[in-house]
Design a protein around this motif. Structure first.
Motif, short mmCIF file in Angstrom:
data_model
loop_
_atom_site.label_atom_id
_atom_site.label_comp_id
_atom_site.label_asym_id
_atom_site.label_seq_id
_atom_site.Cartn_x
_atom_site.Cartn_y
_atom_site.Cartn_z
N ASP A 43 0.83 -1.20 0.00
CA ASP A 43 0.00 0.00 0.00
C ASP A 43 0.87 1.25 0.00
O ASP A 43 0.59 2.23 -0.71
N GLU A 44 1.95 1.23 0.76
CA GLU A 44 2.86 2.38 0.81
C GLU A 44 3.51 2.61 -0.55
O GLU A 44 3.60 3.75 -1.03
N GLU A 45 3.96 1.54 -1.19
CA GLU A 45 4.59 1.66 -2.51
C GLU A 45 3.59 2.20 -3.54
O GLU A 45 3.94 3.06 -4.36
N ASN A 46 2.37 1.72 -3.51
CA ASN A 46 1.34 2.21 -4.44
C ASN A 46 1.04 3.69 -4.20
O ASN A 46 0.86 4.45 -5.16
N HIS A 47 1.01 4.10 -2.94
CA HIS A 47 0.75 5.50 -2.61
C HIS A 47 1.89 6.39 -3.14
O HIS A 47 1.63 7.44 -3.74
N LYS A 48 3.12 5.95 -2.94
CA LYS A 48 4.27 6.73 -3.42
C LYS A 48 4.27 6.84 -4.94
O LYS A 48 4.59 7.89 -5.50
N LYS A 49 3.88 5.76 -5.61
CA LYS A 49 3.78 5.79 -7.08
C LYS A 49 2.72 6.80 -7.53
O LYS A 49 2.92 7.52 -8.51
N GLU A 50 1.61 6.83 -6.81
CA GLU A 50 0.55 7.78 -7.14
C GLU A 50 1.03 9.21 -6.96
O GLU A 50 0.79 10.08 -7.82
N LEU A 51 1.75 9.49 -5.89
CA LEU A 51 2.30 10.83 -5.67
C LEU A 51 3.28 11.20 -6.78
O LEU A 51 3.26 12.33 -7.29
N LYS A 52 4.13 10.25 -7.14
CA LYS A 52 5.12 10.50 -8.20
C LYS A 52 4.43 10.77 -9.53
O LYS A 52 4.79 11.69 -10.26
N ARG A 53 3.41 9.97 -9.84
CA ARG A 53 2.67 10.13 -11.10
C ARG A 53 2.01 11.52 -11.18
O ARG A 53 1.97 12.14 -12.24
N LEU A 54 1.57 12.03 -10.02
CA LEU A 54 0.92 13.34 -9.99
C LEU A 54 1.92 14.48 -9.74
O LEU A 54 1.52 15.63 -9.61
N CYS A 55 3.22 14.14 -9.68
CA CYS A 55 4.28 15.15 -9.45
C CYS A 55 4.08 15.90 -8.13
O CYS A 55 4.21 17.13 -8.08
N ILE A 56 3.77 15.15 -7.09
CA ILE A 56 3.59 15.74 -5.76
C ILE A 56 4.80 15.32 -4.92
O ILE A 56 4.88 14.18 -4.45
N PRO A 57 5.76 16.23 -4.72
CA PRO A 57 6.99 15.87 -3.99
C PRO A 57 6.79 15.80 -2.48
O PRO A 57 7.52 15.10 -1.78
N SER A 58 5.81 16.52 -1.95
CA SER A 58 5.61 16.57 -0.50
C SER A 58 4.12 16.42 -0.19
O SER A 58 3.34 17.35 -0.38
N GLU A 59 3.74 15.23 0.28
CA GLU A 59 2.31 14.97 0.47
C GLU A 59 1.69 15.80 1.57
O GLU A 59 0.48 16.01 1.57
N ASP A 60 2.47 16.33 2.50
CA ASP A 60 1.87 17.18 3.53
C ASP A 60 1.25 18.45 2.93
O ASP A 60 0.32 19.02 3.51
N ALA A 61 1.70 18.85 1.76
CA ALA A 61 1.13 20.02 1.08
C ALA A 61 -0.34 19.79 0.72
O ALA A 61 -1.11 20.74 0.62
N LEU A 62 -0.73 18.54 0.57
CA LEU A 62 -2.13 18.23 0.26
C LEU A 62 -3.05 18.54 1.43
O LEU A 62 -4.25 18.75 1.24
N VAL A 63 -2.50 18.59 2.62
CA VAL A 63 -3.29 18.90 3.82
C VAL A 63 -3.04 20.32 4.29
O VAL A 63 -3.95 21.02 4.70
N LEU A 64 -1.79 20.77 4.21
CA LEU A 64 -1.41 22.06 4.79
C LEU A 64 -1.60 23.25 3.86
O LEU A 64 -1.58 24.39 4.32
#
Length: 115
Positions: A43-64
């Motif tokens: 699940d962690e690997e799939n989540h990281k792939k999704e972030l990479k595919r969407l060019c999101i380097p820092s997932e905390d930005a999605l909340v903050l």
């Protein structure tokens, strides 16, 4: 106990088992950093792939930040995963951390000032 900090009070407590929760320190670390708490390694690997595919380097930005407005489903996925702090078991003894929502006077067994 957290790392001692100069001029702070350290309490030794004896809390009845029904008054605290043992959870994963790793999960708690993910939560306080506004990250997704994965179910497992896959699940962690799939989540990281999704972030990479969407060019999101820092997932905390999605909340903050307002970046979460552009990815509302991903933001919701992250926030909903935080409930796992209370449901995923610690991986081992070193990953265990306990939390309590109150401290009662009768639970205090010792107190000292750290210098």
């Amino acid at each position: 106990m957290l790392q001692p900090v100069e001029n702070t009070v350290i309490l030794e407590l004896e809390i009845p088992r029904e008054n605290f929760l043992v959870c994963s320190m790793d999960c708690w670390g993910y939560r306080v950093n506004y990250w997704y708490i994965p179910l497992d390694q896959e699940d962690e690997e799939n989540h990281k792939k999704e972030l990479k595919r969407l060019c999101i380097p820092s997932e905390d930005a999605l909340v903050l930040t307002d970046k979460g407005n552009f990815y509302p489903l991903l933001r919701r996925k992250i926030i909903q995963s935080w409930q796992r702090v209370f449901t995923l078991p610690p991986k081992n003894k070193q990953d265990e951390v306990a939390t309590a929502w109150e401290i009662r006077r009768e639970w205090i067994k010792d107190e000292r000032l750290y210098r």
